[in-house]
Motif scaffolding. Structure first.
Motif, mmCIF file in Angstrom:
data_model
loop_
_atom_site.group_PDB
_atom_site.id
_atom_site.type_symbol
_atom_site.label_atom_id
_atom_site.label_comp_id
_atom_site.label_asym_id
_atom_site.label_seq_id
_atom_site.Cartn_x
_atom_site.Cartn_y
_atom_site.Cartn_z
ATOM 1 N N TRP A 44 0.837 -1.192 0.000
ATOM 2 C CA TRP A 44 0.000 0.000 0.000
ATOM 3 C C TRP A 44 0.875 1.245 0.000
ATOM 4 O O TRP A 44 2.066 1.195 0.255
ATOM 5 C CB TRP A 44 -0.960 0.001 1.193
ATOM 6 N N TRP A 45 0.244 2.363 -0.304
ATOM 7 C CA TRP A 45 0.937 3.642 -0.448
ATOM 8 C C TRP A 45 1.041 4.381 0.881
ATOM 9 O O TRP A 45 0.177 4.257 1.747
ATOM 10 C CB TRP A 45 0.187 4.562 -1.412
ATOM 11 N N SER A 46 2.056 5.220 0.993
ATOM 12 C CA SER A 46 2.066 6.245 2.025
ATOM 13 C C SER A 46 1.128 7.366 1.587
ATOM 14 O O SER A 46 0.787 7.492 0.405
ATOM 15 C CB SER A 46 3.478 6.793 2.244
ATOM 16 N N TRP A 47 0.731 8.187 2.529
ATOM 17 C CA TRP A 47 -0.260 9.221 2.247
ATOM 18 C C TRP A 47 0.192 10.201 1.169
ATOM 19 O O TRP A 47 -0.620 10.719 0.401
ATOM 20 C CB TRP A 47 -0.591 9.984 3.522
ATOM 21 N N ASP A 48 1.513 10.460 1.102
ATOM 22 C CA ASP A 48 2.017 11.453 0.149
ATOM 23 C C ASP A 48 2.468 10.842 -1.164
ATOM 24 O O ASP A 48 2.963 11.556 -2.049
ATOM 25 C CB ASP A 48 3.171 12.249 0.766
ATOM 26 N N GLY A 49 2.325 9.513 -1.322
ATOM 27 C CA GLY A 49 2.698 8.866 -2.565
ATOM 28 C C GLY A 49 4.189 8.767 -2.799
ATOM 29 O O GLY A 49 4.622 8.433 -3.910
ATOM 30 N N LYS A 50 5.005 9.016 -1.775
ATOM 31 C CA LYS A 50 6.467 8.983 -1.954
ATOM 32 C C LYS A 50 7.071 7.618 -1.663
ATOM 33 O O LYS A 50 8.221 7.376 -2.021
ATOM 34 C CB LYS A 50 7.120 10.048 -1.075
ATOM 35 N N ARG A 51 6.330 6.769 -0.990
ATOM 36 C CA ARG A 51 6.862 5.444 -0.664
ATOM 37 C C ARG A 51 5.709 4.445 -0.602
ATOM 38 O O ARG A 51 4.536 4.830 -0.552
ATOM 39 C CB ARG A 51 7.629 5.474 0.658
ATOM 40 N N VAL A 52 6.086 3.184 -0.595
ATOM 41 C CA VAL A 52 5.102 2.119 -0.435
ATOM 42 C C VAL A 52 5.559 1.221 0.714
ATOM 43 O O VAL A 52 6.756 1.131 1.029
ATOM 44 C CB VAL A 52 4.928 1.285 -1.725
ATOM 45 N N TYR A 53 4.591 0.571 1.334
ATOM 46 C CA TYR A 53 4.850 -0.358 2.421
ATOM 47 C C TYR A 53 4.437 -1.767 2.000
ATOM 48 O O TYR A 53 3.455 -1.936 1.267
ATOM 49 C CB TYR A 53 4.053 0.036 3.663
ATOM 50 N N TYR A 54 5.175 -2.747 2.477
ATOM 51 C CA TYR A 54 4.785 -4.128 2.217
ATOM 52 C C TYR A 54 5.397 -5.040 3.276
ATOM 53 O O TYR A 54 6.514 -4.811 3.733
ATOM 54 C CB TYR A 54 5.200 -4.582 0.815
ATOM 55 N N PRO A 55 4.679 -6.096 3.685
ATOM 56 C CA PRO A 55 5.230 -7.076 4.618
ATOM 57 C C PRO A 55 5.871 -8.234 3.850
ATOM 58 O O PRO A 55 5.446 -8.574 2.741
ATOM 59 C CB PRO A 55 4.005 -7.558 5.397
ATOM 60 N N LEU A 56 6.913 -8.834 4.427
ATOM 61 C CA LEU A 56 7.547 -10.019 3.881
ATOM 62 C C LEU A 56 7.689 -11.064 4.972
ATOM 63 O O LEU A 56 8.046 -10.735 6.115
ATOM 64 C CB LEU A 56 8.933 -9.698 3.315
ATOM 65 N N ASP A 65 7.673 -9.229 8.498
ATOM 66 C CA ASP A 65 8.358 -7.968 8.772
ATOM 67 C C ASP A 65 7.883 -6.916 7.776
ATOM 68 O O ASP A 65 7.620 -7.216 6.607
ATOM 69 C CB ASP A 65 9.869 -8.151 8.664
ATOM 70 N N LEU A 66 7.789 -5.671 8.242
ATOM 71 C CA LEU A 66 7.283 -4.586 7.407
ATOM 72 C C LEU A 66 8.434 -3.784 6.812
ATOM 73 O O LEU A 66 9.402 -3.463 7.507
ATOM 74 C CB LEU A 66 6.384 -3.665 8.232
ATOM 75 N N TYR A 67 8.310 -3.454 5.523
ATOM 76 C CA TYR A 67 9.334 -2.698 4.814
ATOM 77 C C TYR A 67 8.703 -1.475 4.156
ATOM 78 O O TYR A 67 7.527 -1.481 3.764
ATOM 79 C CB TYR A 67 10.007 -3.560 3.751
ATOM 80 N N ALA A 68 9.529 -0.437 4.035
ATOM 81 C CA ALA A 68 9.149 0.774 3.300
ATOM 82 C C ALA A 68 10.108 0.945 2.139
ATOM 83 O O ALA A 68 11.326 0.809 2.292
ATOM 84 C CB ALA A 68 9.188 1.989 4.215
ATOM 85 N N GLN A 69 9.555 1.238 0.968
ATOM 86 C CA GLN A 69 10.369 1.410 -0.238
ATOM 87 C C GLN A 69 10.071 2.778 -0.840
ATOM 88 O O GLN A 69 8.919 3.082 -1.180
ATOM 89 C CB GLN A 69 10.016 0.321 -1.253
ATOM 90 N N ASP A 70 11.095 3.622 -0.966
ATOM 91 C CA ASP A 70 10.918 4.916 -1.621
ATOM 92 C C ASP A 70 10.683 4.702 -3.110
ATOM 93 O O ASP A 70 11.390 3.914 -3.761
ATOM 94 C CB ASP A 70 12.141 5.796 -1.414
ATOM 95 N N ILE A 71 9.731 5.428 -3.664
ATOM 96 C CA ILE A 71 9.453 5.337 -5.098
ATOM 97 C C ILE A 71 10.632 5.859 -5.905
ATOM 98 O O ILE A 71 10.899 5.392 -7.016
ATOM 99 C CB ILE A 71 8.173 6.124 -5.431
#
Length: 787
Positions: A44-56, A65-71
């Motif tokens: 799913w997206w962050s509120w500002d659309g700059k990154r996405v979150y996903y669990p692995l 575990d939860l990860y954040a990936q910058d677009i």
């Protein structure tokens, strides 16, 4: 060219680290899939659309575990500890002005201001909140259990808005009773105290209604009902409640023994009832005015065709009484079958007849409280359990919906107030799935398979109608979600040997960039055998049967190859697609079989997903017959086109695939030398109601459908070698099925069969030891009988 470039981008990070692969072995194929690398299961997206979150999934554990990936790029970062308190969550809902979004995280409701990023937590409790919905004026409602709450952005207050209870109203007059009446007549003190209680109760009710700071009075629905679903109008005035009568029996459940337990004793688990013994309860629908507690029933007897009996002929043949009055109905998917317009003027309900031959999308205006059918879908077989999504366009007067009325799942709109014929936004011999309205409401995005049934792309169409466009050329689109501002789309996509990964693209389809590759070097290093997508001509009037063929890169001239046929499971499933298969272990097993000299064919037999309504319903009242014809045609094709040996054919599969292995060996003796039936259905009278009654009706009114569809009825036809493998705590297809069939084979004095039991496995095996043991037996069976 786009598909090739994306695959190269995805492959590159792993290939740089890859080492030469070890020879493929059964131990490796059936090992814990951690060695492959975790799929991206959701994102799913962050509120500002700059990154996405996903669990692995974490190796060797069930923890995610939860990860954040910058677009913009860079490595993904773990999100842990206090950092989790500031993240967004999946499935946010935007207010009509697109200035705020609400979501549920860890069971609590949050609101994010999209203008400045401010995060407000509205609830913090052990209760689980759900279903946040915005009103036109910017208020938010949500549900906790069947109670509803409302938050007003203007003052930030959270109010308890509705409290329905399946209880009798304490103010309800008691039933007439001569002794009670005599006591009240003779004893003045009793009369006086009763009058005081009633006066105090009336005063409390009046105060509640007059004081806006008080919680609402409970809505008493009666002790004879259970609450099935509730939905509060966004303005907080109207509560829609679906109820079921307690007196409608749920049927006798089963008791499943468990032998290998921590306690050291035998234990028992309550399990589901069997088909026909627990038809879904009929539901009634009530509109409650929260200002005064008055309620009115939304009657369904005016729905078109509600008084028809599609099963009248079968009912009569079975000696059953004809139906009287309108057919009972239920909402689709509990609370998901109710949708209020944001301005609270309309409520829409997706209603299914309990026999699942009809589906209605109906609307009501609360002040009128009369259901109006806006769309009816009928099917003499059964209404699909997929493709029932619907919702509101931004004008809050137009409903969108999916329907198979053309024979294929397509997107339609219909006027909620006036009705009329639904307008098709898409059409053709392909299917729309996962439709989502863009944040600005101007268009829909959806998965589509326009090129061929197994090629899934991301498509778009204007919500007002217009050209359908494909935005991707990936082949294996799994899902997508738009950024809050609607300018980008986050894709989950996969391919035959690549578990679901993430990519991002602009809303117009440009600037596609891959974000993840979670595969591990050892897995990447294997030279996997790419399946060949083939079209098998049907000799039984079915047209084309799509399949995956696995074989050597070059067939040896003059050689005839032993044949292994794989049958995927059902429910409603497609395995011949460009996506990462549900049966990824079996796909690797097919590589191993080819290495050992076999050729393998995996078919999307009739009833598989992705091929339209007629393909789906071809098995109505005769399960195992059209599908077996498709596999017989597959054998012919392999013999004619791929040097298959007709005298050395084996078949295997799990669940529905196990059922089909039974049908192949029992109904076509001599054509299959061996078969492995894994967690198989042997007798459809023992399976559940929700699935089986759609396809075979119920045993009491359609016993012939069960007789012709149940393998146990054909067991005397067994000639080939048979392996039965079943988890002993399978709460989907009961282990009992295999035990009873074993007894039948004993009584028939059949000698070329075996039963392998797995004491700690349910329907979906979890332990790699069990996977290995099961497929060791399958491989040994084929090696012993087909070589």
């Amino acid at each position: 060219m786009r598909r090739l470039s994306v695959l190269l981008l995805l492959a590159a990070p792993g290939l740089l680290q890859a080492q030469p692969a070890q020879p493929l072995t059964l131990e490796r194929v059936m090992a814990d899939p951690d060695w492959i690398g975790p799929p991206v299961e959701q994102a799913w997206w962050s509120w500002d659309g700059k990154r996405v979150y996903y669990p692995l999934k974490r190796d060797g554990n069930r923890i995610r575990d939860l990860y954040a990936q910058d677009i913009a790029g860079g490595a993904a970062q773990g999100v842990d500890g206090a950092a989790r308190a500031g993240i967004d969550a999946r499935d946010p809902v935007l207010d009509p002005q697109r200035t705020r979004m609400a979501f549920v995280r860890n069971g609590d409701v949050f609101v994010r201001d999209l203008r400045n990023g401010a995060l407000t937590q509205l609830t913090r409790s052990e209760a689980t909140e759900a279903a946040p919905r915005w009103s036109s004026d910017g208020a938010l409602v949500w549900r906790s259990g069947h109670d509803w709450y409302r938050w007003n952005a203007a003052d930030g207050a959270v109010a308890h808005a509705a409290a329905p209870k399946a209880e009798d109203d304490p103010a309800k007059p008691p039933k007439p009773d001569l002794l009670r009446e005599d006591q009240l007549r003779l004893v003045e003190t009793l009369r006086r105290e009763r009058a005081r209680r009633e006066a105090a109760r009336e005063q409390e009710t009046d105060w509640r209604r007059a004081d806006p700071t008080r919680a609402p009075a409970p809505v008493y629905l009666g002790k004879d009902v259970e609450i099935a679903a509730t939905a509060l109008s966004p303005d907080g005035r109207w509560l829609l409640v679906a109820t079921e009568r307690k007196q409608d029996e749920r049927g006798q459940g089963g008791r499943m023994p468990m032998y290998v337990t921590e306690s050291g004793y035998e234990e028992f688990e309550d399990v589901r009832t069997r088909v026909g013994r627990n038809p879904p309860r009929a539901q009634s629908f009530w509109l409650v005015d929260m200002r005064d507690g008055a309620r009115r029933e939304l009657k369904t007897d005016g729905l078109p065709g509600i008084g028809d009996d599609p099963l009248a002929r079968l009912r009569k043949a079975a000696g059953k009484e004809p139906l009287k009055g309108p057919r009972p109905v239920r909402i689709e998917d509990d609370g998901d079958g109710i949708a209020w317009s944001a301005d609270s003027r309309f409520v829409a309900l997706m209603l299914h007849s309990v026999d699942n031959k009809d589906r209605w999308l109906a609307t009501a205006e609360p002040a009128v409280a009369t259901l109006q059918s806006r769309h009816r879908l009928s099917d003499e077989a059964w209404i699909n359990w997929e493709y029932n999504q619907f919702g509101w366009l931004h004008d809050q007067r137009t409903l969108w919906l999916l329907s198979e009325e053309s024979g294929w799942s397509h997107l339609y709109t219909v006027d909620a107030g006036r009705g009329g014929r639904a307008r098709a936004l898409t059409s053709g011999r392909w299917e729309v799935s996962q439709p989502a309205l863009s944040p600005d409401g101007s268009r829909f995005h959806f998965a589509c398979n326009r090129a061929r049934p197994g090629d899934y792309e991301l498509c778009t169409v204007p919500s007002a109608g217009g050209e359908v466009r494909e935005l991707t050329d990936l082949g294996g689109v799994e899902g997508f979600v738009a950024s809050p501002d609607g300018t980008r789309l986050l894709l989950r996509h996969s391919s035959s040997y690549v578990p679901p990964q993430l990519a991002v693209l602009d809303a117009d389809g440009g600037n596609l960039r891959t974000l993840t590759d979670t595969r591990k070097p050892e897995y990447i290093a294997h030279d996997w055998l790419q399946p060949e997508v083939v079209q098998v001509p049907s000799k039984h009037g079915a047209g084309t049967i799509w399949g995956k063929f696995y074989g050597p890169k070059t067939l040896e001239p003059g050689r005839r190859y032993p044949v292994a046929l794989f049958v995927h499971g059902a429910g409603y499933l497609q395995n011949v697609s460009d996506r990462y298969p549900n049966y990824f272990r079996e796909q690797m097993f097919h590589n191993l079989l080819v290495q050992r000299g076999y050729i393998v064919l995996d078919l999307d037999y009739r009833a598989s997903e992705g091929y339209g309504r007629d393909w789906r319903t071809a098995i109505y009242r005769r399960m195992g017959h059209p599908e077996l014809e498709d596999y017989l045609d597959g054998i012919d094709w392999l013999v004619e086109q791929r040097q298959g040996d007709r005298e050395r054919v084996g078949v295997y599969g799990g669940s529905y695939g196990g059922f089909m292995a039974f049908m192949a060996l029992f109904r076509e003796p001599g054509k299959f030398k061996a078969g492995a039936a894994l967690r198989p259905v042997a007798d459809w009278t023992q399976y559940n109601h929700e699935y089986t009654s759609n396809i075979l009706n119920t045993p009491d009114i359609d016993p012939e459908a069960y007789r012709v569809s149940s393998p146990i009825e054909y067991a005397d036809g067994l000639q080939g070698s048979l392996l039965i493998a079943h988890g002993m705590i399978d709460d989907n297809v009961f282990y009992r099925d295999s035990v009873v069939l074993a007894q039948r084979l004993i009584e028939l004095r059949k000698d070329k069969w075996e039963l392998a039991s797995y004491p700690l496995e349910r329907h979906a095996y979890q332990q790699s030891d069990s996977w290995y043991d099961q497929y060791r037996r399958v491989l040994e069976l084929f090696e012993r009988t087909l070589k």
